[in-house]
Design a protein around this motif. Structure first.
Motif, PDB file in Angstrom:
ATOM      1  N   VAL A 267       0.848  -1.186   0.000  1.00  0.00           N
ATOM      2  CA  VAL A 267       0.000   0.000   0.000  1.00  0.00           C
ATOM      3  C   VAL A 267       0.886   1.238   0.000  1.00  0.00           C
ATOM      4  CG1 VAL A 267      -1.916  -1.136   1.216  1.00  0.00           C
ATOM      5  CG2 VAL A 267      -0.186   0.121   2.520  1.00  0.00           C
ATOM      6  N   VAL A 268       0.365   2.318  -0.559  1.00  0.00           N
ATOM      7  CA  VAL A 268       1.039   3.609  -0.508  1.00  0.00           C
ATOM      8  C   VAL A 268       0.518   4.367   0.699  1.00  0.00           C
ATOM      9  CG1 VAL A 268       1.425   5.796  -1.682  1.00  0.00           C
ATOM     10  CG2 VAL A 268       1.356   3.684  -3.009  1.00  0.00           C
ATOM     11  N   ASP A 269       1.419   4.832   1.523  1.00  0.00           N
ATOM     12  CA  ASP A 269       1.073   5.554   2.741  1.00  0.00           C
ATOM     13  C   ASP A 269       0.913   7.037   2.422  1.00  0.00           C
ATOM     14  OD1 ASP A 269       0.911   6.778   5.195  1.00  0.00           O
ATOM     15  OD2 ASP A 269       2.852   6.095   5.930  1.00  0.00           O
ATOM     16  N   GLY A 270      -0.312   7.530   2.533  1.00  0.00           N
ATOM     17  CA  GLY A 270      -0.551   8.957   2.351  1.00  0.00           C
ATOM     18  C   GLY A 270      -1.002   9.306   0.947  1.00  0.00           C
ATOM     19  N   GLY A 271      -1.232  10.581   0.762  1.00  0.00           N
ATOM     20  CA  GLY A 271      -1.711  11.101  -0.512  1.00  0.00           C
ATOM     21  C   GLY A 271      -2.964  11.923  -0.295  1.00  0.00           C
ATOM     22  N   CYS A 272      -3.229  12.818  -1.215  1.00  0.00           N
ATOM     23  CA  CYS A 272      -4.391  13.686  -1.148  1.00  0.00           C
ATOM     24  C   CYS A 272      -5.436  13.222  -2.152  1.00  0.00           C
ATOM     25  CB  CYS A 272      -4.000  15.140  -1.434  1.00  0.00           C
ATOM     26  SG  CYS A 272      -5.391  16.293  -1.324  1.00  0.00           S
ATOM     27  N   TYR A 273      -6.643  12.979  -1.657  1.00  0.00           N
ATOM     28  CA  TYR A 273      -7.775  12.508  -2.450  1.00  0.00           C
ATOM     29  C   TYR A 273      -8.583  13.730  -2.890  1.00  0.00           C
ATOM     30  CZ  TYR A 273     -12.196   9.775  -3.126  1.00  0.00           C
ATOM     31  OH  TYR A 273     -13.339   9.196  -3.616  1.00  0.00           O
ATOM     32  N   GLY A 274      -8.725  13.928  -4.195  1.00  0.00           N
ATOM     33  CA  GLY A 274      -9.593  14.967  -4.719  1.00  0.00           C
ATOM     34  C   GLY A 274     -10.964  14.391  -5.005  1.00  0.00           C
ATOM     35  N   ALA A 275     -11.994  14.865  -4.293  1.00  0.00           N
ATOM     36  CA  ALA A 275     -13.348  14.327  -4.437  1.00  0.00           C
ATOM     37  C   ALA A 275     -14.127  15.170  -5.438  1.00  0.00           C
ATOM     38  CB  ALA A 275     -14.063  14.308  -3.089  1.00  0.00           C
ATOM     39  N   THR A 276     -14.510  14.567  -6.565  1.00  0.00           N
ATOM     40  CA  THR A 276     -15.243  15.269  -7.609  1.00  0.00           C
ATOM     41  C   THR A 276     -16.687  14.796  -7.652  1.00  0.00           C
ATOM     42  OG1 THR A 276     -14.503  13.658  -9.263  1.00  0.00           O
ATOM     43  CG2 THR A 276     -13.163  15.648  -8.991  1.00  0.00           C
ATOM     44  N   GLN A 277     -17.505  15.490  -8.418  1.00  0.00           N
ATOM     45  CA  GLN A 277     -18.937  15.286  -8.366  1.00  0.00           C
ATOM     46  C   GLN A 277     -19.408  13.999  -9.041  1.00  0.00           C
ATOM     47  OE1 GLN A 277     -21.067  16.726  -6.622  1.00  0.00           O
ATOM     48  NE2 GLN A 277     -23.093  16.567  -7.543  1.00  0.00           N
ATOM     49  N   GLY A 278     -18.860  13.677 -10.217  1.00  0.00           N
ATOM     50  CA  GLY A 278     -19.336  12.515 -10.944  1.00  0.00           C
ATOM     51  C   GLY A 278     -20.767  12.718 -11.438  1.00  0.00           C
ATOM     52  N   PRO A 279     -21.361  11.677 -12.061  1.00  0.00           N
ATOM     53  CA  PRO A 279     -20.733  10.379 -12.323  1.00  0.00           C
ATOM     54  C   PRO A 279     -19.775  10.361 -13.512  1.00  0.00           C
ATOM     55  CG  PRO A 279     -22.984  10.378 -13.122  1.00  0.00           C
ATOM     56  CD  PRO A 279     -22.789  11.690 -12.433  1.00  0.00           C
ATOM     57  N   ARG A 280     -19.705  11.467 -14.260  1.00  0.00           N
ATOM     58  CA  ARG A 280     -18.759  11.472 -15.382  1.00  0.00           C
ATOM     59  C   ARG A 280     -17.334  11.521 -14.872  1.00  0.00           C
ATOM     60  NH1 ARG A 280     -16.117  16.178 -15.948  1.00  0.00           N
ATOM     61  NH2 ARG A 280     -17.068  18.098 -15.155  1.00  0.00           N
ATOM     62  N   LEU A 281     -16.411  11.035 -15.697  1.00  0.00           N
ATOM     63  CA  LEU A 281     -14.995  11.196 -15.390  1.00  0.00           C
ATOM     64  C   LEU A 281     -14.558  12.618 -15.738  1.00  0.00           C
ATOM     65  CD1 LEU A 281     -13.669   7.757 -16.703  1.00  0.00           C
ATOM     66  CD2 LEU A 281     -14.328   8.381 -14.374  1.00  0.00           C
ATOM     67  N   GLU A 282     -13.373  12.971 -15.299  1.00  0.00           N
ATOM     68  CA  GLU A 282     -12.915  14.352 -15.393  1.00  0.00           C
ATOM     69  C   GLU A 282     -12.237  14.638 -16.741  1.00  0.00           C
ATOM     70  OE1 GLU A 282     -13.533  12.677 -11.670  1.00  0.00           O
ATOM     71  OE2 GLU A 282     -11.856  12.148 -12.995  1.00  0.00           O
ATOM     72  N   THR A 283     -12.174  15.919 -17.088  1.00  0.00           N
ATOM     73  CA  THR A 283     -11.432  16.340 -18.270  1.00  0.00           C
ATOM     74  C   THR A 283      -9.940  16.412 -17.937  1.00  0.00           C
ATOM     75  OG1 THR A 283     -11.513  18.714 -17.790  1.00  0.00           O
ATOM     76  CG2 THR A 283     -13.399  17.759 -18.981  1.00  0.00           C
ATOM     77  N   ARG A 284      -9.125  16.461 -18.990  1.00  0.00           N
ATOM     78  CA  ARG A 284      -7.675  16.621 -18.773  1.00  0.00           C
ATOM     79  C   ARG A 284      -7.381  17.929 -18.030  1.00  0.00           C
ATOM     80  NH1 ARG A 284      -4.001  13.700 -22.390  1.00  0.00           N
ATOM     81  NH2 ARG A 284      -5.178  12.100 -23.497  1.00  0.00           N
ATOM     82  N   ALA A 285      -8.100  18.974 -18.376  1.00  0.00           N
ATOM     83  CA  ALA A 285      -7.868  20.259 -17.725  1.00  0.00           C
ATOM     84  C   ALA A 285      -8.230  20.196 -16.247  1.00  0.00           C
ATOM     85  CB  ALA A 285      -8.676  21.353 -18.430  1.00  0.00           C
ATOM     86  N   GLU A 286      -9.315  19.496 -15.925  1.00  0.00           N
ATOM     87  CA  GLU A 286      -9.703  19.364 -14.521  1.00  0.00           C
ATOM     88  C   GLU A 286      -8.658  18.587 -13.733  1.00  0.00           C
ATOM     89  OE1 GLU A 286     -14.587  19.500 -14.910  1.00  0.00           O
ATOM     90  OE2 GLU A 286     -13.519  17.631 -15.318  1.00  0.00           O
ATOM     91  N   ILE A 287      -8.133  17.529 -14.327  1.00  0.00           N
ATOM     92  CA  ILE A 287      -7.086  16.759 -13.635  1.00  0.00           C
ATOM     93  C   ILE A 287      -5.817  17.593 -13.494  1.00  0.00           C
ATOM     94  CG2 ILE A 287      -5.587  14.741 -13.783  1.00  0.00           C
ATOM     95  CD1 ILE A 287      -8.462  14.143 -12.891  1.00  0.00           C
ATOM     96  N   ALA A 288      -5.494  18.398 -14.513  1.00  0.00           N
ATOM     97  CA  ALA A 288      -4.332  19.286 -14.396  1.00  0.00           C
ATOM     98  C   ALA A 288      -4.518  20.253 -13.237  1.00  0.00           C
ATOM     99  CB  ALA A 288      -4.122  20.046 -15.708  1.00  0.00           C
ATOM    100  N   ARG A 289      -5.736  20.752 -13.052  1.00  0.00           N
ATOM    101  CA  ARG A 289      -6.005  21.631 -11.909  1.00  0.00           C
ATOM    102  C   ARG A 289      -5.853  20.880 -10.595  1.00  0.00           C
ATOM    103  NH1 ARG A 289     -11.859  23.925  -9.973  1.00  0.00           N
ATOM    104  NH2 ARG A 289     -12.166  21.673  -9.900  1.00  0.00           N
ATOM    105  N   LEU A 290      -6.391  19.644 -10.535  1.00  0.00           N
ATOM    106  CA  LEU A 290      -6.259  18.863  -9.310  1.00  0.00           C
ATOM    107  C   LEU A 290      -4.792  18.622  -8.981  1.00  0.00           C
ATOM    108  CD1 LEU A 290      -9.361  18.429  -9.657  1.00  0.00           C
ATOM    109  CD2 LEU A 290      -8.999  16.059  -8.952  1.00  0.00           C
ATOM    110  N   ARG A 291      -3.993  18.337 -10.015  1.00  0.00           N
ATOM    111  CA  ARG A 291      -2.556  18.130  -9.770  1.00  0.00           C
ATOM    112  C   ARG A 291      -1.929  19.395  -9.203  1.00  0.00           C
ATOM    113  NH1 ARG A 291       1.296  14.554 -11.947  1.00  0.00           N
ATOM    114  NH2 ARG A 291      -0.049  13.876 -13.662  1.00  0.00           N
ATOM    115  N   ARG A 292      -2.266  20.557  -9.782  1.00  0.00           N
ATOM    116  CA  ARG A 292      -1.724  21.825  -9.282  1.00  0.00           C
ATOM    117  C   ARG A 292      -2.159  22.076  -7.843  1.00  0.00           C
ATOM    118  NH1 ARG A 292      -3.300  23.567 -14.505  1.00  0.00           N
ATOM    119  NH2 ARG A 292      -5.163  24.604 -13.663  1.00  0.00           N
ATOM    120  N   ASP A 293      -3.366  21.625  -7.508  1.00  0.00           N
ATOM    121  CA  ASP A 293      -3.870  21.801  -6.142  1.00  0.00           C
ATOM    122  C   ASP A 293      -3.218  20.852  -5.138  1.00  0.00           C
ATOM    123  OD1 ASP A 293      -5.590  23.777  -7.007  1.00  0.00           O
ATOM    124  OD2 ASP A 293      -7.401  22.548  -6.911  1.00  0.00           O
TER     125      ASP A 293
END
Length: 247
Positions: free
Chosen positions: A153-179
């Motif tokens: 298992v990987v210890d730690g990490g930040c979970y970004g909770a999105t609305q769904g049920p659709r998957l995210e756009t590339r731009a949204e994931i890029a924002r989550l990464r920046r966050d």
């Protein structure tokens, strides 16, 4: 009724294998019906409760899950420790498909969900400390159990909770990464906050089903691959839970 642990199963985990002395407990709550009947049983002599977050037939989308009823029903049964099993996408380089992670932080991007037990007339307004959204004690126990069971298992990490049920756009994931998000999923909130309001110990086992959009080498996300990855990762959950209960 003494229950040692409750599990809330996400996508791909609708029943907990190997349960003995199984009973189904159908209930109602002041907040409506839970996602499904709670399944009670024993693992190695220890009593657990299992609830399928989306229903056993996966009929409830992430934004329609009655998180309040689910947590209230478990609390009403006397549960004090809850592990949420969540299917997620991987953002960080070491969070690829089939990885199991035990995150330690969360960012909530969801909207229009019922996020508090204070959201009813006459209820006490509770301002919970949510600096550390997951129970440090239960996280430590999960990590120790994984080590004993030989489950990586990987210890730690930040979970970004999105609305769904659709998957995210590339731009949204890029924002989550920046966050600062390392994982992305649709069911981490408000489950964690509601558990804190009820003073439950709560932690998450995140099962990485796929690379999030724009991460990894895949040009597009394949649903058959997602389900195959979840099936493989889910097989580790009973092993980990068995070690947690036996440790």
């Amino acid at each position: 009724m003494s229950i040692d642990l409750a599990l809330i199963g996400g996508t791909g985990l609708y029943r907990f294998p190997g349960l003995k002395d199984v009973e189904r407990y159908a209930t109602d709550t002041p907040y409506g019906h839970p996602s499904d009947a709670i399944v009670l049983g024993r693992v190695g002599g220890r009593r657990i409760a299992f609830l399928a977050r989306h229903g056993e037939g996966h009929t409830i989308p992430p934004h329609r899950v009655n998180y309040r009823a689910n947590l209230w029903a478990l609390h009403d049964l006397g549960v004090r420790r809850v592990v949420g099993v969540n299917a997620v996408g991987g953002i960080r380089d070491d969070m690829g498909p089939r990885v199991l992670a035990v995150p330690d932080q969360i960012i909530d991007y969801t909207h229009d969900r019922l996020t508090s037990f204070s959201d009813v007339a006459g209820a006490q307004v509770k301002h919970i400390d949510f600096s550390e959204p997951y129970s440090a004690t239960l996280r430590r126990d999960l990590l120790a159990a994984a080590a004993r069971a030989g489950v990586a298992v990987v210890d730690g990490g930040c979970y970004g909770a999105t609305q769904g049920p659709r998957l995210e756009t590339r731009a949204e994931i890029a924002r989550l990464r920046r966050d600062g998000c390392d994982l992305v999923g649709m069911t981490g909130m408000p489950e964690a906050a509601l558990a804190r309001e009820l003073e439950l110990e709560y932690a998450c086992i995140a099962l990485v089903a796929n690379w999030a959009a724009g991460c990894g080498d895949e040009a597009e996300i394949s649903l058959p691959e997602i389900y195959a990855n979840l099936e493989a990762a889910t097989k580790q959950v009973p092993v980990l839970v068995g070690a947690l209960l036996g440790g």
